[in-house]
Motif scaffolding. Structure first.
Motif, short mmCIF file in Angstrom:
data_model
loop_
_atom_site.label_atom_id
_atom_site.label_comp_id
_atom_site.label_asym_id
_atom_site.label_seq_id
_atom_site.Cartn_x
_atom_site.Cartn_y
_atom_site.Cartn_z
N GLY A 242 -9.23 -8.51 8.24
CA GLY A 242 -7.49 -9.03 8.47
C GLY A 242 -6.92 -7.40 7.61
O GLY A 242 -6.48 -6.81 8.35
N PHE A 243 -5.87 -8.13 7.18
CA PHE A 243 -4.53 -7.72 6.40
C PHE A 243 -4.74 -6.87 5.38
O PHE A 243 -4.56 -5.96 5.98
N GLU A 244 -6.35 -6.68 4.56
CA GLU A 244 -6.36 -5.82 4.12
C GLU A 244 -6.98 -4.35 5.19
O GLU A 244 -6.16 -3.27 4.51
N ALA A 245 -7.49 -4.46 6.21
CA ALA A 245 -8.12 -3.56 6.89
C ALA A 245 -7.02 -3.23 7.52
O ALA A 245 -6.93 -1.53 7.65
N GLN A 246 -5.80 -3.83 8.01
CA GLN A 246 -4.86 -3.25 7.99
C GLN A 246 -3.55 -2.03 7.58
O GLN A 246 -3.87 -0.90 8.06
N ILE A 247 -4.18 -2.99 5.66
CA ILE A 247 -2.90 -2.00 4.93
C ILE A 247 -3.34 -0.79 4.92
O ILE A 247 -3.60 0.71 5.00
N ILE A 248 -5.16 -0.61 5.22
CA ILE A 248 -5.91 0.96 5.19
C ILE A 248 -6.08 1.42 6.51
O ILE A 248 -5.51 2.51 5.76
N GLN A 249 -5.55 1.40 7.44
CA GLN A 249 -5.28 1.78 8.86
C GLN A 249 -4.03 2.61 8.36
O GLN A 249 -3.39 3.83 9.14
N GLY B 39 0.45 -0.80 0.38
CA GLY B 39 -0.36 0.31 0.08
C GLY B 39 0.84 1.06 -0.03
O GLY B 39 1.91 0.92 0.29
N MET B 40 0.32 2.31 -0.44
CA MET B 40 0.41 3.67 -0.52
C MET B 40 0.09 4.48 -0.73
O MET B 40 -1.17 4.88 -1.10
N ALA B 41 0.27 6.21 0.37
CA ALA B 41 -0.62 6.67 1.06
C ALA B 41 0.20 8.38 0.19
O ALA B 41 1.48 8.40 -0.38
N ALA B 42 -0.63 9.11 -0.53
CA ALA B 42 -0.26 10.12 -1.79
C ALA B 42 0.87 11.09 -0.90
O ALA B 42 1.60 11.02 -2.12
N THR C 292 -16.77 -2.82 3.79
CA THR C 292 -16.12 -3.79 5.10
C THR C 292 -14.45 -4.30 4.60
O THR C 292 -15.06 -5.45 4.00
N PHE C 293 -13.90 -3.67 5.56
CA PHE C 293 -12.33 -5.14 5.35
C PHE C 293 -12.36 -5.18 6.52
O PHE C 293 -12.48 -5.17 7.14
N MET D 150 -5.16 6.69 -1.30
CA MET D 150 -4.54 5.75 -0.94
C MET D 150 -4.18 4.94 -2.04
O MET D 150 -5.18 4.31 -2.93
N ALA D 151 -3.92 4.03 -2.29
CA ALA D 151 -3.45 2.71 -3.35
C ALA D 151 -3.23 1.77 -2.06
O ALA D 151 -2.13 1.65 -1.23
N ALA D 152 -4.22 0.21 -2.00
CA ALA D 152 -3.43 -0.37 -1.07
C ALA D 152 -4.48 -1.62 -1.86
O ALA D 152 -5.35 -2.07 -2.61
N GLN D 153 -3.59 -2.84 -1.47
CA GLN D 153 -3.54 -3.89 -2.13
C GLN D 153 -4.87 -5.43 -1.59
O GLN D 153 -4.68 -5.68 -0.40
N ILE D 154 -5.87 -5.23 -2.39
CA ILE D 154 -7.48 -5.93 -1.81
C ILE D 154 -7.82 -5.92 -3.15
O ILE D 154 -8.19 -5.62 -4.66
N GLY D 155 -8.23 -7.60 -2.41
CA GLY D 155 -8.61 -8.35 -3.81
C GLY D 155 -7.30 -8.96 -4.47
O GLY D 155 -7.48 -9.56 -5.90
N GLY D 156 -6.16 -9.02 -4.40
CA GLY D 156 -5.19 -9.47 -4.97
C GLY D 156 -4.27 -8.32 -5.96
O GLY D 156 -3.93 -8.28 -7.23
N LYS D 157 -5.32 -7.12 -6.36
CA LYS D 157 -4.84 -6.29 -6.88
C LYS D 157 -4.91 -4.72 -5.98
O LYS D 157 -5.67 -4.13 -5.89
#
Ligand SMILES: [Zn+2]
Length: 137
Positions: A119-126, A43-46, A116-117, A56-63
């Motif tokens: 586990g790991f996806e929720a973690q990346i977003i936070q 993941g990456m924040a602007a 709703t996210f 942000m760009a975050a890896q969700i559902g493999g992309k």
């Protein structure tokens, strides 16, 4: 266009402001940059590419997906301890994250979404949302 990664803690501690529709190019640059680091970056924040907007760009559902102006509207009561790394920092640090979050945001076409996210996806977003506040893990 791929951009350089900011590592200066002074720049990274600035708060980001809401993005507008004309900031879509930043979203594309963020995608290009995160994809260039795909082997070690989820993941990456602007602000990591020098733009203090809430994108942000975050890896969700493999992309990688773009989330613009995300807000956590609900979260689990429970938090857990996570170890996180960051492309802008050296090493790994410990932090607390919610296991489940519900987020309202705009996608890369500026369409309003709510999802709703877990586990790991929720973690990346936070983690990326902390960047918006100028917080480094
Ligand atoms: Zn980070």
């Amino acid at each position: 266009m791929k951009r350089d990664i900011i590592t200066d803690p002074m720049l990274l501690s600035r708060k980001s402001v809401p993005a507008m529709q004309e900031d879509i190019q930043t979203a594309q640059d963020l995608l290009d940059t995160v994809i260039a680091h795909a082997d070690h970056c989820v993941g990456m924040a602007a602000n990591m590419i020098g733009v203090c907007k809430r994108i942000m760009a975050a890896q969700i559902g493999g992309k990688y997906q773009i989330l613009i102006n995300p807000e956590i509207t609900d979260h689990s009561a429970q938090k857990y301890t996570a170890e996180e790394g960051c492309l802008s920092l050296k090493g790994v640090r410990t932090t607390e994250r919610y296991a489940v979050i519900t987020v309202s945001y705009y996608d890369e076409k500026f369409r309003k979404k709510m999802r709703t996210f877990r586990g790991f996806e929720a973690q990346i977003i936070q983690h990326e949302m902390d960047h918006f506040e100028g917080i480094l893990i």
